[in-house]
Motif scaffolding. Structure first.
Motif, mmCIF file in Angstrom:
data_model
loop_
_atom_site.group_PDB
_atom_site.id
_atom_site.type_symbol
_atom_site.label_atom_id
_atom_site.label_comp_id
_atom_site.label_asym_id
_atom_site.label_seq_id
_atom_site.Cartn_x
_atom_site.Cartn_y
_atom_site.Cartn_z
ATOM 1 N N ASP A 167 8.650 -18.360 8.690
ATOM 2 C CA ASP A 167 8.470 -17.506 7.513
ATOM 3 C C ASP A 167 7.008 -17.324 7.126
ATOM 4 O OD1 ASP A 167 11.171 -17.428 7.542
ATOM 5 O OD2 ASP A 167 11.502 -18.552 5.693
ATOM 6 N N LEU A 168 6.152 -18.271 7.516
ATOM 7 C CA LEU A 168 4.747 -18.150 7.130
ATOM 8 C C LEU A 168 4.003 -17.072 7.904
ATOM 9 C CD1 LEU A 168 2.983 -19.596 9.591
ATOM 10 C CD2 LEU A 168 3.751 -21.675 8.484
ATOM 11 N N LEU A 169 4.601 -16.581 9.009
ATOM 12 C CA LEU A 169 3.946 -15.546 9.798
ATOM 13 C C LEU A 169 3.946 -14.219 9.048
ATOM 14 C CD1 LEU A 169 5.418 -16.310 13.339
ATOM 15 C CD2 LEU A 169 3.132 -16.864 12.488
ATOM 16 N N THR A 170 2.835 -13.528 9.086
ATOM 17 C CA THR A 170 2.713 -12.223 8.443
ATOM 18 C C THR A 170 2.278 -11.190 9.474
ATOM 19 O OG1 THR A 170 0.369 -12.501 7.893
ATOM 20 C CG2 THR A 170 1.986 -13.388 6.322
ATOM 21 N N ALA A 175 -1.814 -9.925 15.561
ATOM 22 C CA ALA A 175 -2.904 -9.724 16.510
ATOM 23 C C ALA A 175 -3.213 -11.002 17.279
ATOM 24 C CB ALA A 175 -4.155 -9.241 15.774
ATOM 25 N N GLU A 176 -3.183 -12.147 16.594
ATOM 26 C CA GLU A 176 -3.527 -13.410 17.240
ATOM 27 C C GLU A 176 -2.314 -14.094 17.856
ATOM 28 O OE1 GLU A 176 -5.724 -17.668 16.171
ATOM 29 O OE2 GLU A 176 -5.564 -16.075 14.671
ATOM 30 N N LEU A 180 4.871 -14.761 19.016
ATOM 31 C CA LEU A 180 5.557 -15.436 17.919
ATOM 32 C C LEU A 180 5.928 -14.450 16.814
ATOM 33 C CD1 LEU A 180 3.609 -18.810 17.524
ATOM 34 C CD2 LEU A 180 5.745 -18.356 18.736
ATOM 35 N N ALA A 181 5.023 -13.548 16.505
ATOM 36 C CA ALA A 181 5.300 -12.561 15.467
ATOM 37 C C ALA A 181 6.476 -11.668 15.865
ATOM 38 C CB ALA A 181 4.059 -11.715 15.203
#
Length: 215
Positions: A167-170, A175-176, A180-181
């Motif tokens: 959930d912490l992924l925005t 880009a990095e 995972l995103a």
């Protein structure tokens, strides 16, 4: 006169096991057990040398309560079957996993699984040294999976917990951390559908294949 009251070892072990099963290793101490069996810590040391011996006594015979499975003749399949049996047995006894985390403690009755894994590895063409290292790798996989599953079970018991990953992924992270995103929305689905048999089988095949290629 003056001698400590004789306490049955079975009573000491049963008390220690109850504490381990309900509260975990951190709650177990010689002082706690002595209090619950109605004696003093000093008197308890007449029966049990130290906490390690108490843990060993508590582990003793645990493996014998689980029937040994029928194992396939093929050494690769046998290796995998024993590894899965080890995982399944420990999954039903989380307190044993916590005790094993203390280091070189074990139940002698469980060593047949280690023997089978090493022997199967040798039968597959590994050297004794390679088979021993293969066992260590398999044990790390089994133990790590059990610890992680237990941790997630404990977190799931807290209804108010905040789930941090993924959930912490925005969008900024894309880009990095593009893979995972992209998988973030499906992460829970994919990890809950984890096939231990298939993945552990892949580890076994990789260990056997790497040793064969090195020769």
């Amino acid at each position: 006169m003056g001698r400590p009251r004789r306490i049955e070892t079975a009573t000491i072990v049963a008390t220690a096991r109850r504490i381990l099963e309900t509260e975990g290793v951190a709650a177990l101490s010689m002082r706690r057990v002595a209090k619950e069996v109605g004696t003093t810590p000093m008197a308890l040391y007449h029966h049990v040398r130290d906490k390690d011996e108490l843990l060993m006594l508590t582990l003793a015979g645990t493996a014998a309560t689980v029937p040994r499975p029928e194992l396939p003749a093929d050494p690769r399949d046998r290796l995998l079957a024993v590894s899965l049996h080890m995982h399944g047995t420990l999954a039903r006894m989380p307190w044993v996993v916590e005790v094993l985390s203390q280091g070189d403690l074990t139940d002698e009755g469980a060593l047949w699984m280690v023997e089978e894994i090493v022997a199967s590895g040798i039968a597959c063409g590994l050297t004794p040294e390679e088979a021993t290292r293969a066992y260590r790798t398999i044990w790390h996989c089994v133990y790590g999976d059990l610890v992680f599953r237990r941790a997630m079970e404990r977190r799931a018991e807290d209804p108010g917990r905040k789930r941090h990953f993924p959930d912490l992924l925005t969008d900024v992270d894309a880009a990095e951390l593009p893979h995972l995103a992209a998988l973030a929305d499906r992460w829970t689905e994919l990890t809950e559908d984890y096939d231990l048999t298939g993945q552990l089988g892949a580890v076994v095949d990789g260990l056997l294949g790497r040793a064969a290629r090195s020769r």
